[in-house]
Design an enzyme around this catalytic site. Structure first.
Site, PDB file in Angstrom:
ATOM      1  N   CYS A  15     -28.107  44.707  52.788  1.00  7.01           N
ATOM      2  CA  CYS A  15     -28.018  46.043  53.386  1.00  7.01           C
ATOM      3  C   CYS A  15     -26.727  46.768  53.009  1.00  7.01           C
ATOM      4  CB  CYS A  15     -28.168  45.953  54.901  1.00  7.01           C
ATOM      5  SG  CYS A  15     -29.821  45.431  55.374  1.00  7.01           S
ATOM      6  N   HIS A  73     -25.106  52.106  58.654  1.00 10.57           N
ATOM      7  CA  HIS A  73     -26.362  51.392  58.438  1.00 10.57           C
ATOM      8  C   HIS A  73     -27.129  51.322  59.762  1.00 10.57           C
ATOM      9  CE1 HIS A  73     -29.294  48.630  57.105  1.00 10.57           C
ATOM     10  NE2 HIS A  73     -28.824  47.601  57.766  1.00 10.57           N
ATOM     11  N   ASN A  96     -34.812  49.985  60.227  1.00 10.43           N
ATOM     12  CA  ASN A  96     -33.776  49.545  59.275  1.00 10.43           C
ATOM     13  C   ASN A  96     -34.385  49.569  57.864  1.00 10.43           C
ATOM     14  OD1 ASN A  96     -32.115  48.032  57.602  1.00 10.43           O
ATOM     15  ND2 ASN A  96     -31.696  46.446  59.142  1.00 10.43           N
TER      16      ASN A  96
HETATM   17  N1  COA Z   1     -41.760  41.619  71.235  1.00 14.73           N
HETATM   18  C1  COA Z   1     -41.660  40.925  72.380  1.00 14.73           C
HETATM   19  N2  COA Z   1     -40.898  39.805  72.481  1.00 14.73           N
HETATM   20  C2  COA Z   1     -40.223  39.415  71.387  1.00 14.73           C
HETATM   21  C3  COA Z   1     -40.307  40.098  70.154  1.00 14.73           C
HETATM   22  C4  COA Z   1     -41.119  41.245  70.104  1.00 14.73           C
HETATM   23  N3  COA Z   1     -41.268  41.988  68.997  1.00 14.73           N
HETATM   24  N4  COA Z   1     -39.532  39.481  69.261  1.00 14.73           N
HETATM   25  C5  COA Z   1     -38.969  38.432  69.888  1.00 14.73           C
HETATM   26  N5  COA Z   1     -39.401  38.393  71.169  1.00 14.73           N
HETATM   27  C6  COA Z   1     -39.064  37.434  72.223  1.00 14.73           C
HETATM   28  C7  COA Z   1     -38.470  36.148  71.683  1.00 14.73           C
HETATM   29  O1  COA Z   1     -39.489  35.264  71.260  1.00 14.73           O
HETATM   30  C8  COA Z   1     -37.713  35.642  72.891  1.00 14.73           C
HETATM   31  O2  COA Z   1     -38.620  35.008  73.766  1.00 14.73           O
HETATM   32  P1  COA Z   1     -38.192  33.688  74.569  1.00 14.73           P
HETATM   33  O3  COA Z   1     -37.041  34.135  75.434  1.00 14.73           O
HETATM   34  O4  COA Z   1     -39.430  33.353  75.305  1.00 14.73           O
HETATM   35  O5  COA Z   1     -37.802  32.699  73.524  1.00 14.73           O
HETATM   36  C9  COA Z   1     -37.242  36.912  73.570  1.00 14.73           C
HETATM   37  O6  COA Z   1     -38.059  37.976  73.067  1.00 14.73           O
HETATM   38  C10 COA Z   1     -35.806  37.229  73.323  1.00 14.73           C
HETATM   39  O7  COA Z   1     -35.570  37.109  71.948  1.00 14.73           O
HETATM   40  P2  COA Z   1     -34.172  37.329  71.340  1.00 14.73           P
HETATM   41  O8  COA Z   1     -34.214  37.056  69.870  1.00 14.73           O
HETATM   42  O9  COA Z   1     -33.156  36.630  72.167  1.00 14.73           O
HETATM   43  O10 COA Z   1     -34.014  38.898  71.577  1.00 14.73           O
HETATM   44  P3  COA Z   1     -32.760  39.781  71.354  1.00 14.73           P
HETATM   45  O11 COA Z   1     -32.403  40.433  72.623  1.00 14.73           O
HETATM   46  O12 COA Z   1     -31.671  39.082  70.601  1.00 14.73           O
HETATM   47  O13 COA Z   1     -33.348  40.917  70.392  1.00 14.73           O
HETATM   48  C11 COA Z   1     -33.351  41.504  68.064  1.00 14.73           C
HETATM   49  C12 COA Z   1     -33.860  40.558  69.126  1.00 14.73           C
HETATM   50  C13 COA Z   1     -33.870  41.068  66.722  1.00 14.73           C
HETATM   51  C14 COA Z   1     -33.851  42.903  68.380  1.00 14.73           C
HETATM   52  C15 COA Z   1     -31.799  41.517  68.091  1.00 14.73           C
HETATM   53  O14 COA Z   1     -31.331  40.196  68.107  1.00 14.73           O
HETATM   54  C16 COA Z   1     -31.198  42.242  66.916  1.00 14.73           C
HETATM   55  O15 COA Z   1     -31.361  43.434  66.764  1.00 14.73           O
HETATM   56  N6  COA Z   1     -30.418  41.532  66.094  1.00 14.73           N
HETATM   57  C17 COA Z   1     -29.773  42.132  64.926  1.00 14.73           C
HETATM   58  C18 COA Z   1     -30.756  42.150  63.802  1.00 14.73           C
HETATM   59  C19 COA Z   1     -30.294  42.992  62.659  1.00 14.73           C
HETATM   60  O16 COA Z   1     -29.626  43.981  62.804  1.00 14.73           O
HETATM   61  N7  COA Z   1     -30.698  42.598  61.449  1.00 14.73           N
HETATM   62  C20 COA Z   1     -30.477  43.319  60.249  1.00 14.73           C
HETATM   63  C21 COA Z   1     -29.119  43.185  59.725  1.00 14.73           C
HETATM   64  S1  COA Z   1     -28.889  44.200  58.357  1.00 14.73           S
END
Ligand code: COA
Length: 341
Positions: A125, A268, A298
């Site tokens: 990215c 970004h 993204n």
């Molecule tokens: N819908 C519903 N539930 C979802 C889901 C979705 N699309 N995706 C994941 N979950 C669930 C998970 O399975 C987890 O369930 P569990 O508690 O039963 O295990 C729960 O939601 C929480 O997941 P978690 O990964 O802890 O959520 P989070 O609050 O960290 O949010 C992201 C997830 C991906 C949105 C967040 O971590 C994020 O934005 N990270 C940065 C990613 C990024 O910027 N990447 C690109 C870099 S360039």
């Protein structure tokens, strides 16, 4: 490494002479995701701020090259130039059409450029921001005068649009954006400060395995996960929330500027919460930190130039302003490019 141009004043400046962008035709809403997997509009909006994203329609022959061609054509028109005026084209992407040729070569041919240096630059990215810094270095050295920097990615081709991909597919979209840089005798215009960083020990937090041997220690190799984005969402989130503001502060320091002396922060678009945390840390008004993640998600290398093009076309970018481009991503990589327009 942070460049302090004051140590060695440039003999040429650079103008950002034109911009363009392109997004594919297919719109994926959160309601569409509710039909494809166990998720909800509420979960997606609360966690990411995303409402819709655009993805390519392969049956309509859309790909990274077609998007990049549209974006570059628009940027050239905006700069009142043609492809044959370009000396150099850098295509920032992780979605090369083939391993060989560089997609940049097909792109320059598509806009009628000849005898123009053309290559792909890949830093996840951060590709576009690193390409901006690279292009500035080549203009500043006097080697090139008319350079196009294009960011284009079709990350949707590395996603599962079913329950296997629910923690990644909702985040990402496809797009392209382009900027034309032109050398100028006005040395007040150009890059003021920049940073480019990486921590290769953290590659396991965000990667796309191509073969079974690519899975890191402790991860069960899974053939179904090949060519699919693998992400430690929580780890990347924590990294970004602290690193994003830190790298902005480092760049402001290098340029000897206060946060409010920069007119636009073009960051970004990875997660609305990450952007909001950076905005709050520097006490910036909403209009200084552009957000379009709600519409596009993204878009990897296209994210920063897509924002910049929208902002310019809305008439909000003017000569004399300062603009900081900021990115982070797989690698892990992170960096900035601060410009005096
Ligand atoms: N819908 C519903 N539930 C979802 C889901 C979705 N699309 N995706 C994941 N979950 C669930 C998970 O399975 C987890 O369930 P569990 O508690 O039963 O295990 C729960 O939601 C929480 O997941 P978690 O990964 O802890 O959520 P989070 O609050 O960290 O949010 C992201 C997830 C991906 C949105 C967040 O971590 C994020 O934005 N990270 C940065 C990613 C990024 O910027 N990447 C690109 C870099 S360039």
């Amino acid at each position: 490494m942070t460049l302090r141009p004051t140590l060695e004043p440039p003999r040429v400046g650079a103008r950002l002479a034109g911009t363009g962008s392109a997004t594919p035709s297919r719109v994926l809403t959160n309601a569409d995701f509710e039909k494809m997997m166990d998720t909800s509009d509420e979960w997606i909006v609360q966690r990411t701020g995303i409402h819709t994203r655009r993805i390519i329609d392969k049956s309509a022959d859309e790909n990274a090259l077609t998007l990049a061609t549209q974006a570059l054509t628009a940027a050239l028109a905006d700069a009142r130039m043609t492809g044959s005026d370009l000396d150099l084209l850098i295509l920032a992407t992780i979605s090369m059409e083939m391993h060989c040729p560089p997609t940049a070569c097909q792109l320059i041919a598509a806009v009628g450029g000849q005898n123009c240096g053309a290559y792909d630059l890949s830093a996840a990215c951060c590709s576009f921001v690193f390409a901006m810094n690279t292009a500035w270095g080549l203009i500043r050295s006097g080697m090139y005068r008319n350079v196009a920097v294009v960011g284009a990615d079709t990350i949707s081709t590395f996603m599962d649009y079913d329950s296997r991909g629910r923690s990644t597919a909702i985040l990402f979209g496809d797009a392209a954006g382009a900027v034309i840089m032109r050398a100028t005798d006005d040395t007040s215009k150009g890059l003021i400060a920049q940073t480019m960083h990486s921590d290769g020990n953290r590659w396991v937090d965000l990667y796309i395995p191509e073969k079974m041997s690519h899975f890191p220690e402790g991860v069960e190799p899974n053939p179904e996960a090949l060519h699919r984005v693998q992400m430690n969402g929580k780890g990347v989130f924590k990294f970004a929330v602290s690193t994003f503001p830190d790298v902005i502060a480092q760049t402001l320091d290098a340029a000897d500027l206060k946060p409010d002396e920069v007119d636009h922060y073009i960051c970004h678009q990875s997660n609305a919460r990450i952007l909001e945390a950076a905005r709050e840390r520097f006490g910036l008004p909403k209009e200084k930190l552009y957000v379009n993640i709600d519409r596009y998600g993204n878009t990897v290398s296209a994210s920063v130039p897509l924002c910049f093009d929208e902002l310019r076309r809305a008439g909000r970018v003017h000569e004399g302003q300062r603009v900081m481009f900021v990115a982070f991503g797989g690698g892990l990589t992170w960096g900035t490019s601060l410009w005096q327009l």
